[in-house]
Design an enzyme around this catalytic site. Structure first.
Site, PDB file in Angstrom:
ATOM      1  N   ASP A 147      47.244  34.738  40.944  1.00 27.86           N
ATOM      2  CA  ASP A 147      47.245  34.557  39.533  1.00 27.86           C
ATOM      3  C   ASP A 147      48.703  33.820  38.935  1.00 27.86           C
ATOM      4  O   ASP A 147      49.574  34.329  39.490  1.00 27.86           O
ATOM      5  CB  ASP A 147      47.070  35.731  38.927  1.00 27.86           C
TER       6      ASP A 147
ATOM      7  N   ASN B 297      36.767  40.659  33.365  1.00 28.66           N
ATOM      8  CA  ASN B 297      36.684  40.499  31.902  1.00 28.66           C
ATOM      9  C   ASN B 297      35.465  39.662  31.783  1.00 28.66           C
ATOM     10  O   ASN B 297      35.419  38.439  32.047  1.00 28.66           O
ATOM     11  CB  ASN B 297      38.099  39.760  31.502  1.00 28.66           C
TER      12      ASN B 297
ATOM     13  N   GLN C 152      38.400  37.856  28.484  1.00 30.74           N
ATOM     14  CA  GLN C 152      38.222  36.641  29.236  1.00 30.74           C
ATOM     15  C   GLN C 152      38.602  35.437  28.802  1.00 30.74           C
ATOM     16  O   GLN C 152      38.482  35.000  27.591  1.00 30.74           O
ATOM     17  CB  GLN C 152      36.516  36.367  29.687  1.00 30.74           C
TER      18      GLN C 152
ATOM     19  N   VAL D 206      39.214  32.515  30.732  1.00 33.75           N
ATOM     20  CA  VAL D 206      38.647  31.308  31.739  1.00 33.75           C
ATOM     21  C   VAL D 206      37.390  31.482  32.144  1.00 33.75           C
ATOM     22  O   VAL D 206      37.022  32.643  32.634  1.00 33.75           O
ATOM     23  CB  VAL D 206      39.515  31.050  33.062  1.00 33.75           C
TER      24      VAL D 206
ATOM     25  N   HIS E  97      35.601  35.652  37.662  1.00 31.61           N
ATOM     26  CA  HIS E  97      36.529  35.842  38.568  1.00 31.61           C
ATOM     27  C   HIS E  97      36.778  37.044  38.946  1.00 31.61           C
ATOM     28  O   HIS E  97      36.810  37.935  37.651  1.00 31.61           O
ATOM     29  CB  HIS E  97      37.944  34.983  38.282  1.00 31.61           C
TER      30      HIS E  97
ATOM     31  N   HIS F 104      39.671  39.900  39.219  1.00 31.24           N
ATOM     32  CA  HIS F 104      41.264  40.154  39.398  1.00 31.24           C
ATOM     33  C   HIS F 104      41.240  41.364  40.533  1.00 31.24           C
ATOM     34  O   HIS F 104      40.799  42.348  40.386  1.00 31.24           O
ATOM     35  CB  HIS F 104      41.718  40.743  37.928  1.00 31.24           C
TER      36      HIS F 104
HETATM   37  P1  5GP Z   1      40.660  36.174  32.364  1.00 31.99           P
HETATM   38  O1  5GP Z   1      41.623  36.434  31.190  1.00 31.99           O
HETATM   39  O2  5GP Z   1      39.816  34.974  32.093  1.00 31.99           O
HETATM   40  O3  5GP Z   1      40.251  37.524  32.647  1.00 31.99           O
HETATM   41  O4  5GP Z   1      41.847  35.764  33.490  1.00 31.99           O
HETATM   42  C1  5GP Z   1      42.213  34.283  33.499  1.00 31.99           C
HETATM   43  C2  5GP Z   1      43.428  34.491  34.513  1.00 31.99           C
HETATM   44  O5  5GP Z   1      43.726  32.940  35.007  1.00 31.99           O
HETATM   45  C3  5GP Z   1      44.785  34.903  33.755  1.00 31.99           C
HETATM   46  O6  5GP Z   1      45.003  36.014  34.630  1.00 31.99           O
HETATM   47  C4  5GP Z   1      45.420  33.582  34.080  1.00 31.99           C
HETATM   48  O7  5GP Z   1      46.867  34.088  34.285  1.00 31.99           O
HETATM   49  C5  5GP Z   1      45.117  32.822  35.236  1.00 31.99           C
HETATM   50  N1  5GP Z   1      45.223  31.507  35.184  1.00 31.99           N
HETATM   51  C6  5GP Z   1      45.149  30.524  33.988  1.00 31.99           C
HETATM   52  N2  5GP Z   1      45.209  29.298  34.408  1.00 31.99           N
HETATM   53  C7  5GP Z   1      45.548  29.492  35.568  1.00 31.99           C
HETATM   54  C8  5GP Z   1      46.065  28.391  36.584  1.00 31.99           C
HETATM   55  O8  5GP Z   1      46.214  27.273  36.412  1.00 31.99           O
HETATM   56  N3  5GP Z   1      46.396  28.769  37.934  1.00 31.99           N
HETATM   57  C9  5GP Z   1      46.339  30.065  38.202  1.00 31.99           C
HETATM   58  N4  5GP Z   1      46.528  30.405  39.510  1.00 31.99           N
HETATM   59  N5  5GP Z   1      45.849  31.161  37.350  1.00 31.99           N
HETATM   60  C10 5GP Z   1      45.573  30.785  36.209  1.00 31.99           C
END
Ligand code: 5GP
Length: 114
Positions: A31, A87, A94, A96, A100, A102
């Site tokens: 991440d 999420n 969430q 993205v 996914h 975590h």
């Molecule tokens: P969510 O909030 O959708 O559950 O998690 C998305 C995760 O993607 C977040 O923990 C964020 O830090 C990670 N993330 C967002 N953009 C990027 C990226 O460009 N590269 C990587 N490796 N992680 C990302």
């Protein structure tokens, strides 16, 4: 302009990431904004937006993601204590919209989660 998700762009090597595992069904990478000493995202190649968009056909894939998540934790030396989180939806945090898992480890975790 692309309609690929951010994570598909990582899978396609259009955006760099620290990849720790990859197979024909999924990829795992660190991440960008880690919330624990180990914070890896396990992402299916199939761009399901959310867990709730998965169907019965996807159940083997979902099981595979969990197996890979445990493997990633084990390979990083955290096989005995790790936290998985998904999420689902903006209201759950969430950001993205490409499914996914975590994988977090290396510090204490509270229960219930925040
Ligand atoms: P969510 O909030 O959708 O559950 O998690 C998305 C995760 O993607 C977040 O923990 C964020 O830090 C990670 N993330 C967002 N953009 C990027 C990226 O460009 N590269 C990587 N490796 N992680 C990302």
């Amino acid at each position: 302009m692309t309609d690929k998700t951010l994570f598909t762009r990582i899978i396609d090597r259009e955006i760099p990431a620290a990849i720790v595992y990859e197979d024909e069904l999924c990829i795992a990478f660190k991440d960008l904004n880690p919330q624990a000493p180990l914070h890896v995202l396990v992402v299916p190649v199939k761009p399901l937006p959310r867990l709730s968009d998965a169907t019965a056909t996807d159940e083997p894939l979902l099981g595979h993601l969990l197996g890979v998540a445990a493997r990633v934790a084990r390979d990083a030396g955290y096989g005995e204590a790790f936290r998985l989180a998904i999420n689902n939806g903006a209201g759950a945090g969430q950001t993205v919209f490409h499914l996914h898992v975590h994988v977090l480890a290396g510090r204490p975790f509270n229960w219930p989660p925040g």
